[in-house]
Design an enzyme around this catalytic site. Structure first.
Site, mmCIF file in Angstrom:
data_model
loop_
_atom_site.group_PDB
_atom_site.id
_atom_site.type_symbol
_atom_site.label_atom_id
_atom_site.label_comp_id
_atom_site.label_asym_id
_atom_site.label_seq_id
_atom_site.Cartn_x
_atom_site.Cartn_y
_atom_site.Cartn_z
ATOM 1 N N GLU A 442 0.825 -1.223 0.000
ATOM 2 C CA GLU A 442 0.000 0.000 0.000
ATOM 3 C C GLU A 442 0.850 1.259 0.000
ATOM 4 O O GLU A 442 0.496 2.276 0.594
ATOM 5 C CB GLU A 442 -0.970 0.012 1.193
ATOM 6 C CG GLU A 442 -1.844 -1.204 1.314
ATOM 7 C CD GLU A 442 -2.616 -1.518 0.042
ATOM 8 O OE1 GLU A 442 -2.825 -0.610 -0.769
ATOM 9 O OE2 GLU A 442 -2.992 -2.684 -0.144
ATOM 10 N N GLY A 443 1.973 1.230 -0.693
ATOM 11 C CA GLY A 443 2.898 2.357 -0.746
ATOM 12 C C GLY A 443 3.936 2.215 0.350
ATOM 13 O O GLY A 443 3.606 2.262 1.538
#
Length: 590
Positions: A442-443
């Site tokens: 998620e980053g």
């Protein structure tokens, strides 16, 4: 052996006493008739039973068996299907979902507590549900009414699941270079072709359908991220009446063999002219997908808190029972051959570090949840705008700081157990492995730090930051705030440092990247200081009501301000050292 129980007393303290969530819900029309203190407590108590009795017992066996792939099909570990069937009977997937389409419409402040329980009990299982909730959010926010009516009810019900298909083998952080293509079809659908990797829950045997949200480019797409569109691509096509039709051209090519979260299927997904439908506007898919990604970033941050809480529970139980040596000041358990290791200063240092950071994170997650509720439900336009500003500012902090410190706490929990922490039976090594991914997906946390400093602070000359620090100052300036001086000093350092980086970046853009990770950590410690000051303020006023609970809160706050918050001093020194030392070597010299 490890036993996980949701920290209900602490959750109620945060919700009801620190934030007075029931009073907030009562003044928000969309929530006033749905939830009050009694409803919230009942939901949390039932969630605690589900996570402790249904999901936690599958955590170790799921890790050892893992998800299995054969000929394009994925099977989850023994017990997962039955547990999932029971799980969806309680409507847990749609807890915070839009009630217009079958969700329960509960506030995010309540949902974050539930998510912590899920991750603490069984991170792999939690991910199947979390991706579905995030996909529903994106569909609800951006899809047309036809798609929402067709897909959201069975997804909230849990009969269908969701996935998020962004990453490609050559395109991770830089999504602008994706190669997946979408060709318009005469019936208004699109033929989606391409391959995606690292797709959580892309294939599984828990649900009858999987709804993939896929980033792809149309034939006329401009280059870069402004050419990305978002498409809804079901595993099995859906008839107009909601019944399942024929399988779509979507297959799982393989699953990854991973360090942790082994019971969560991480898939390579192939789309071979699969039928998909546009969500939102063409070429604006990244913004629509970020509705889901920002939800997932907070959720994954909470994975750090949940795993840390589980590790802390095991470490405390072990430290109370394990007998080794005598206390430095003399025997404590005089009738035993040695004292429990909880008497030793270093063990207490580790346990208090875990406790202060986990409880601080729980309060911060609830604070972000409060802002999400205000941004969504408030009928005051300015209050919604202010809350949206804080959500944008604090989401990268929540994702990265929760997970960085969550790993630190899990490692400390493992260390408390010594050699027993390194073997499977106690569960500590699994928590270390499971929580490690949360810093990556998620980053990555480095990207979160760049987002915070570059986009959320530097880009607007600190306007959003000062909105947050103004609130902290207003609290610290109240009478009888015990840690007022320490809190105001920390806030001033954060503001001064933000201004300094801004000035340096005006002449050298490397300064943002050089400072970003340490800056995010410093920001996190200051934010936790704000929440710990608030928690201590409440605990001091109620100490006589429950000396055990509130006394522990007061003592933990003291530890935080004396032993954890001073970390900002070294972080500040690192940041002010600048970027020059990072570029003293050529690429060949590394």
């Amino acid at each position: 052996m490890p036993v996980f129980n949701a920290p209900l007393r602490d959750m109620r303290f945060v919700l009801h006493e620190v934030f007075d969530a029931p009073a907030l819900w009562a003044r928000l029309p969309a929530l006033a008739e749905k939830v009050d203190a009694a409803t919230a407590d009942a939901i949390l108590e039932e969630a605690a039973k589900v996570t402790a009795q249904l999901l936690a017992p599958l955590n170790r066996s799921g890790d050892e068996e893992g998800a299995q792939w054969h000929a394009g099909q994925v099977s989850t570990p023994v017990g997962f299907k039955e547990a999932y069937a029971t799980y969806i009977e309680g409507a847990w997937v749609g807890l915070a979902g839009n009630d217009e389409f079958g969700g329960m419409g509960m506030p995010k402040m309540l949902a974050v507590q539930f998510e912590e329980m899920l991750y603490g009990a069984n991170s792999s299982f939690a991910l199947y549900s979390a991706l579905s909730s995030g996909a529903c959010l994106a569909i609800d926010a951006h899809a047309n009414d036809t798609l929402k009516s067709l897909y959201l009810p069975p997804m909230y019900e849990g009969r269908w699941a969701g996935s998020m298909c962004l990453t490609e083998a050559h395109a991770g952080t830089d999504l602008g270079i994706i190669r997946t293509r979408a060709e318009p079809q005469p019936d208004g659908s699109y033929a989606i072709s391409g391959s995606k990797i690292f797709i959580t829950g892309g294939e599984q045997d828990l649900t009858e359908n999987i709804i993939h949200l896929v980033l792809a480019k149309l034939p006329d797409a401009p280059a870069g991220p402004k050419g990305i569109s978002l498409f809804l691509v079901p595993k099995i096509r859906v008839n107009a009446d909601g019944s399942l039709a024929q399988p779509n051209a979507v297959t799982c090519g393989s699953i990854e063999h991973k360090m942790g979260i082994k019971a969560s299927a991480t898939c390579v997904m192939n789309f071979d002219g699969a039928s998909g439908w546009l969500i939102g506007e063409a070429h604006k898919g990244l913004a629509a997908m970020f509705t889901m990604m920002n939800y997932e970033r907070l959720s994954i941050g909470i994975q750090g808190i949940g795993c840390a809480e589980a590790s802390y529970q095991t470490a405390v139980a072990y430290a109370r029972e394990r007998l080794q040596s005598r206390a430095p000041t003399g025997a404590v358990a005089k009738n035993n051959i040695a004292d429990p290791i909880i008497v030793h200063p270093d063990v207490r240092r580790m346990l208090l570090g875990m406790k202060s950071m986990t409880e601080g994170g729980r309060a911060f997650a609830s604070y972000v949840g409060q802002q999400l509720d205000l941004a969504k439900f408030s009928d005051d336009a300015q209050e919604r705008t202010d809350a949206q500003t804080l959500v944008a500012l604090l989401t990268p902090v929540a994702k990265a700081f929760f997970t960085d410190t969550g790993l630190e706490s899990c490692i400390n929990g493992q260390q408390v157990l010594g050699g027993h922490g390194y073997i499977r039976e106690w569960g500590q090594e699994q928590l270390v492995r499971d929580v490690r991914i949360a810093q990556i997906y998620e980053g990555t946390n480095g990207i979160q730090a760049l987002d915070l400093l570059g986009r959320k602070v530097i880009a607007d000359w600190g306007a959003g930051l000062r909105h947050f620090t103004h609130e902290i100052r207003a609290f610290a300036d109240q009478p009888n705030v015990t840690y007022s001086a320490e809190l105001l000093d920390a806030v001033q350092r954060l503001e001064n440092l933000s201004d300094w980086v801004q000035e340096q970046a005006d002449t050298n853009r490397n300064e943002i990247g050089a400072a970003s990770v340490e800056y995010l950590h410093l920001f996190g410690y200051v934010a936790y200081a704000y929440l710990w000051a608030r928690m201590a303020h409440v605990a001091e006023s109620k100490h006589d009501e429950d000396e055990g609970f509130y006394g522990a809160k007061i003592a933990t706050a003291q530890f935080y301000f004396s032993r954890m918050l001073p970390r900002i001093l070294s972080l500040e020194q690192c940041i002010r050292a600048g970027s020059a030392s990072l570029y003293g070597l050529s690429a060949e010299q590394f």
